[in-house]
Design an enzyme around this catalytic site. Structure first.
Site, mmCIF file in Angstrom:
data_model
loop_
_atom_site.group_PDB
_atom_site.id
_atom_site.type_symbol
_atom_site.label_atom_id
_atom_site.label_comp_id
_atom_site.label_asym_id
_atom_site.label_seq_id
_atom_site.Cartn_x
_atom_site.Cartn_y
_atom_site.Cartn_z
ATOM 1 N N ARG A 152 -16.573 3.841 -35.593
ATOM 2 C CA ARG A 152 -15.556 4.660 -35.044
ATOM 3 C C ARG A 152 -15.912 5.109 -33.489
ATOM 4 N NH1 ARG A 152 -15.875 6.340 -40.037
ATOM 5 N NH2 ARG A 152 -13.876 6.005 -41.350
ATOM 6 N N LYS A 165 -16.561 10.206 -41.148
ATOM 7 C CA LYS A 165 -15.730 11.473 -41.474
ATOM 8 C C LYS A 165 -16.336 12.202 -42.481
ATOM 9 C CE LYS A 165 -11.521 9.151 -40.218
ATOM 10 N NZ LYS A 165 -10.095 8.900 -40.758
ATOM 11 N N HIS A 182 -10.673 1.787 -31.142
ATOM 12 C CA HIS A 182 -10.507 1.064 -32.706
ATOM 13 C C HIS A 182 -10.282 -0.213 -32.856
ATOM 14 C CE1 HIS A 182 -10.670 3.882 -36.254
ATOM 15 N NE2 HIS A 182 -9.603 3.058 -36.803
ATOM 16 N N ARG A 210 -13.136 -2.070 -33.810
ATOM 17 C CA ARG A 210 -13.450 -1.879 -35.137
ATOM 18 C C ARG A 210 -12.651 -2.637 -35.928
ATOM 19 N NH1 ARG A 210 -15.274 2.137 -39.054
ATOM 20 N NH2 ARG A 210 -13.661 2.790 -40.583
ATOM 21 N N HIS A 223 -15.479 3.379 -45.427
ATOM 22 C CA HIS A 223 -14.060 3.551 -45.920
ATOM 23 C C HIS A 223 -14.267 4.120 -47.450
ATOM 24 C CE1 HIS A 223 -11.422 0.786 -43.368
ATOM 25 N NE2 HIS A 223 -11.524 2.072 -42.865
ATOM 26 N N TYR A 244 -6.712 -4.930 -43.977
ATOM 27 C CA TYR A 244 -6.998 -6.208 -43.242
ATOM 28 C C TYR A 244 -6.591 -7.275 -43.897
ATOM 29 C CZ TYR A 244 -9.657 -2.607 -40.571
ATOM 30 O OH TYR A 244 -9.940 -1.741 -39.903
#
Length: 343
Positions: free
Chosen positions: A162, A188, A264, A267, A290, A299
């Site tokens: 990110r 995150k 992004h 990414r 994730h 994806y």
């Protein structure tokens, strides 16, 4: 906070103590929540005539929140996604208030019943491998800035990081003195993950770090990518660098560079290219940081070509030969066809 209302007091503790220390929420999430409440304060003043020095928790009601969300859409012209982000911030505050102000529990629970709006699934915006190659060919590596920009863009693509993860990197996050080459990213919730680096990326990164003396242990806490004041680059600064070279690449081959491209997008591009190369979704999930593979599964759903090829590989010829069923129609004598059946 300059006011002493219960709303100001609890909001201050929520943003400055509860989120960062008890929930370990990232500064970016806190900033997003802050913006949500700045909007709510503006709404209450402009639309309801209640200034901040009179704004109390009693004004944070189900109807007022619905009014604020409607105002966001109709007056501020924000998207449903932004509306949902603002609602998520208010919901989080109400979860906190359920324990901090128990006597108003019913009020908080009513707000928590407000649902997010359904939004259309956005199409993944990613580059082809040729598009990424073209983009990375744009920086002028005969200049100091060009070499720095190549290091930023190539690292962002290679790690699937990110933009904030790239901005937060320090020199000691990089491990390229010996194999296996890795880099430590903080995602995150400030969760760290170790991402492997390929040799081609290591060569670019090593030359950049040597040029800026970032390979010296004494500079381990220095930002990996910094501006002229030696301060770490901002998300906006990195986005500007990407946009600059995307525009250059678009002039060379418009069909390879989408009109809209963001950090992004790199990414997404990395994830799609790994998927198309046959890499397991579990490994892609770990690379991207994730929490759930369901997030990464987007994806697989987006790549129709990969789905088609996977189905073709898994295809088994189980469908009966339809011509044999209708062969009797071509026979002059059904009895002859029945007699020959099975021989």
């Amino acid at each position: 906070m300059t006011t002493t209302t219960d709303f100001a007091r609890h909001l201050s503790r929520f943003l400055s103590e509860y989120l960062p220390h008890e929930r370990n929420v990232s500064p970016n999430t806190i900033a997003s929540y802050r913006d949500a409440f700045l909007g709510f304060i503006d709404y209450m003043k402009k639309e309801k005539g209640i200034s901040l020095d009179r704004l109390g928790l009693k004004h944070l009601t189900h109807d007022q929140v619905l009014g604020y969300l409607k105002w966001i859409l109709e007056v501020r012209k924000c998207s449903p996604a932004t509306r949902n982000h603002r609602l998520a911030a208010i919901h989080s505050f109400c979860w906190y208030l359920q324990y901090a102000v128990i006597e108003m529990m019913e009020q908080w629970q009513k707000i928590l019943t407000i649902k997010a709006m359904r939004t259309e699934s956005a199409t993944l915006n990613y580059l082809s491998t040729e598009g990424v190659r073209l983009l990375l060919a744009q920086p002028d590596t005969t200049t100091r800035n060009g070499r720095r920009h190549l290091a930023i863009l190539s690292l962002m693509y290679d790690t699937g990081a990110r933009v904030q993860e790239i901005a937060d990197l320090t020199a000691d996050c990089v491990r390229i003195a010996f194999e296996p080459y890795t880099i430590r990213l903080f995602g995150k919730g400030r969760k760290a993950r170790i991402v492997p680096l390929v040799k081609e990326q290591v060569k670019i990164l090593r030359e950049y770090m040597e040029e800026h003396h970032l390979d010296d242990n004494a500079n381990g806490t220095s930002p990996l990518f910094f501006n002229n004041r030696h301060e770490k680059l901002t998300r906006e600064g990195i986005a500007y660098i990407l946009a600059t070279y995307a525009n250059l690449a678009r002039r060379v081959a418009p069909d390879l560079m989408p009109e809209r491209i963001s950090c992004h997008s790199l990414r997404h591009s990395k994830a799609m290219h790994l998927l198309q190369a046959g890499v397991n979704l579990v490994y892609i999930r770990d690379l991207l940081g994730h929490v759930s593979i369901q997030t990464t599964d987007i994806y697989a759903r987006a790549d129709s070509k990969a789905k088609r090829e996977a189905l073709e590989k898994a295809y088994a010829d189980l469908v009966p030969n339809r011509d044999s069923y209708r062969a009797w129609e071509k026979s002059k004598d059904l009895r002859d066809w029945l007699r020959d059946l099975g021989h």
